[in-house]
Motif scaffolding. Sequence first.
Motif, mmCIF file in Angstrom:
data_model
loop_
_atom_site.group_PDB
_atom_site.id
_atom_site.type_symbol
_atom_site.label_atom_id
_atom_site.label_comp_id
_atom_site.label_asym_id
_atom_site.label_seq_id
_atom_site.Cartn_x
_atom_site.Cartn_y
_atom_site.Cartn_z
ATOM 1 N N PRO A 64 0.775 -1.182 -0.046
ATOM 2 C CA PRO A 64 0.195 0.091 -0.136
ATOM 3 C C PRO A 64 0.841 1.157 -0.273
ATOM 4 C CG PRO A 64 -0.830 -1.741 1.507
ATOM 5 C CD PRO A 64 0.710 -2.054 1.415
ATOM 6 N N ASP A 65 0.412 2.218 -0.707
ATOM 7 C CA ASP A 65 1.157 3.427 -0.780
ATOM 8 C C ASP A 65 1.391 4.033 0.449
ATOM 9 O OD1 ASP A 65 1.148 3.200 -3.379
ATOM 10 O OD2 ASP A 65 -0.603 4.331 -3.940
ATOM 11 N N PHE A 66 0.263 4.031 1.545
ATOM 12 C CA PHE A 66 0.667 4.717 2.870
ATOM 13 C C PHE A 66 1.828 4.263 3.754
ATOM 14 C CE2 PHE A 66 -1.836 0.908 4.075
ATOM 15 C CZ PHE A 66 -1.040 0.621 5.391
ATOM 16 N N ILE A 67 2.201 3.187 3.291
ATOM 17 C CA ILE A 67 3.566 2.859 4.183
ATOM 18 C C ILE A 67 4.725 3.618 3.791
ATOM 19 C CG2 ILE A 67 5.068 0.846 4.297
ATOM 20 C CD1 ILE A 67 2.837 -1.080 3.883
ATOM 21 N N GLU A 68 4.835 4.064 2.431
ATOM 22 C CA GLU A 68 5.794 5.234 2.008
ATOM 23 C C GLU A 68 5.783 6.444 2.903
ATOM 24 O OE1 GLU A 68 5.984 5.269 -1.813
ATOM 25 O OE2 GLU A 68 6.437 3.043 -2.372
ATOM 26 N N ARG A 69 4.604 6.565 3.449
ATOM 27 C CA ARG A 69 4.476 7.942 4.170
ATOM 28 C C ARG A 69 4.574 7.868 5.656
ATOM 29 N NH1 ARG A 69 0.523 8.152 0.166
ATOM 30 N NH2 ARG A 69 -1.167 7.565 1.487
ATOM 31 N N LEU A 70 4.959 6.625 6.181
ATOM 32 C CA LEU A 70 5.031 6.419 7.417
ATOM 33 C C LEU A 70 6.115 7.334 8.134
ATOM 34 C CD1 LEU A 70 4.250 2.643 8.043
ATOM 35 C CD2 LEU A 70 2.630 4.550 8.469
ATOM 36 N N PRO A 71 6.009 7.629 9.283
ATOM 37 C CA PRO A 71 6.994 8.541 9.906
ATOM 38 C C PRO A 71 8.286 7.781 10.211
ATOM 39 C CG PRO A 71 5.524 8.203 11.509
ATOM 40 C CD PRO A 71 4.998 7.581 10.142
ATOM 41 N N PHE A 72 8.144 6.533 10.322
ATOM 42 C CA PHE A 72 9.444 5.726 10.639
ATOM 43 C C PHE A 72 9.315 4.247 10.237
ATOM 44 C CE2 PHE A 72 6.512 6.018 14.359
ATOM 45 C CZ PHE A 72 6.283 4.740 14.831
ATOM 46 N N GLY A 73 10.032 3.518 10.078
ATOM 47 C CA GLY A 73 10.009 2.108 9.888
ATOM 48 C C GLY A 73 9.735 1.937 8.540
ATOM 49 N N VAL A 74 9.864 2.636 7.643
ATOM 50 C CA VAL A 74 9.408 2.515 6.183
ATOM 51 C C VAL A 74 10.423 1.480 5.558
ATOM 52 C CG1 VAL A 74 9.069 3.568 4.028
ATOM 53 C CG2 VAL A 74 8.531 4.794 6.072
ATOM 54 N N GLN A 75 11.760 1.408 5.721
ATOM 55 C CA GLN A 75 12.716 0.629 5.036
ATOM 56 C C GLN A 75 12.409 -1.150 5.433
ATOM 57 O OE1 GLN A 75 16.516 2.014 5.634
ATOM 58 N NE2 GLN A 75 16.275 3.717 4.219
ATOM 59 N N THR A 135 -5.903 -0.499 4.099
ATOM 60 C CA THR A 135 -5.371 -1.364 2.727
ATOM 61 C C THR A 135 -5.919 -0.658 1.546
ATOM 62 O OG1 THR A 135 -7.395 -2.558 2.888
ATOM 63 C CG2 THR A 135 -5.312 -3.490 3.901
ATOM 64 N N GLN A 136 -6.815 0.315 1.756
ATOM 65 C CA GLN A 136 -7.100 1.057 0.488
ATOM 66 C C GLN A 136 -6.730 2.369 0.523
ATOM 67 O OE1 GLN A 136 -9.314 -0.424 -1.688
ATOM 68 N NE2 GLN A 136 -8.989 -2.029 -0.373
ATOM 69 N N GLY A 137 -5.637 2.718 1.261
ATOM 70 C CA GLY A 137 -4.949 3.798 1.512
ATOM 71 C C GLY A 137 -5.457 4.990 2.237
ATOM 72 N N SER A 138 -6.785 4.912 2.876
ATOM 73 C CA SER A 138 -7.385 5.709 3.514
ATOM 74 C C SER A 138 -6.994 5.892 5.007
ATOM 75 C CB SER A 138 -8.988 5.787 3.398
ATOM 76 O OG SER A 138 -9.495 5.678 2.256
ATOM 77 N N VAL A 139 -5.835 6.474 5.189
ATOM 78 C CA VAL A 139 -5.173 6.176 6.826
ATOM 79 C C VAL A 139 -5.828 7.224 7.569
ATOM 80 C CG1 VAL A 139 -3.078 6.767 7.840
ATOM 81 C CG2 VAL A 139 -3.074 6.060 5.247
#
Length: 360
Positions: free
Chosen positions: A123-134, A284-288
């Motif tokens: 999901p795209d929202f994972i890339e916008r998380l403040p930490f733990g993205v990698q 999962t749909q990106g609506s964080v």
Amino acid sequence: MISRPPNTLPDQPTTPERLKKQKAASLVLYIGLVLLALWVVRDFIVVVAWAGVLAIALWPLLRMVEGHRWFSGRTTLIAALLTLAIALLVVLPVGIGIAQALREAHDLNDWFKGVQETGIAMPDFIERLPFGVQQISAWWQANLGQPLRDSAAMKGLHSTTVMTLGRHFGARAVHAVMVFGFMLITLFVVFQAGPRLSGSLIKAARRGFGDDGAALVQRMAAAVRGTVSGLVVVGLGEGALLGVGYFVTGLPHVALLAFITAIAAMLPFCAPIVFGLAALWLLTQGSVVAAIGLAVFGSIVVFVAEHFVRPVLIGNSTRLPFLLVLFGILGGAQTFGLLGIFIGPALMTVLMVMWTDLVR
């Protein structure tokens, strides 16, 4: 003159001591027979208990319907209608859920075939998380981003353990259906007996335990009735409020989700399962923002309802303190399962009556 046959002992006189022994022996015999009877019907005790809980909860409605001129003297018809209503209350949401699942089974099957070939896209929202993205991205690509046809998870779906769990679940489902069917039959018989049954129970309690015992039985019945009322009222309220949350966040099938939530909320702490899955779907749909908002709103609603509204409603009808109601619900559920939700407050009523008599 009639002569006594030889080698026959004369009847011994009934002395007070002998009479006492006979009563003690009779008591032991009765207790043994009762325990034997309970052992014979041990698999149906839960059925009778559930039927008793529902009958106690619906008894005022039964008496009100019996007093109506259209239903006067039609005990069998009343019993059949009430039993049918209980059956529909359980069967209807299950049937709606199964029908909805069957309608969407084709899309689910296509999605399943797709992830076998291409994996699950992150999901795209994972890339916008403040930490733990990698770390999350690396784990996702290693476990879910690759084609799942040859993955360990897909192979595990065909393992012996999964097959055993499936058969076990099927057996439990069949057992639950049988228990529900026998419970409906028992409930119909109890409703059909009507006032004669309640009068006999109160009379037996008064004869065995006196007026105080009969009053205690009535207060325990009131505790069960108040618990059921509190569960239903709070469940409908949670379903309505969370239904508004489902509508605002843009979830599909809002009415169905609200109805399922209301049914789940009638059991303590089961509503979070429903709105938690709904929030996960939004995620999962990106609506964080919508997912977080729904999770927070649902948690607040459930916390207030379970810790304040429900104990107050039950406590007012049973004249129990807030803490005893809360302990009765939670402790009863932990000890006896779902049935303990209703047994717990009834036992707390006994405890409260004993304490009142002690300090009086």
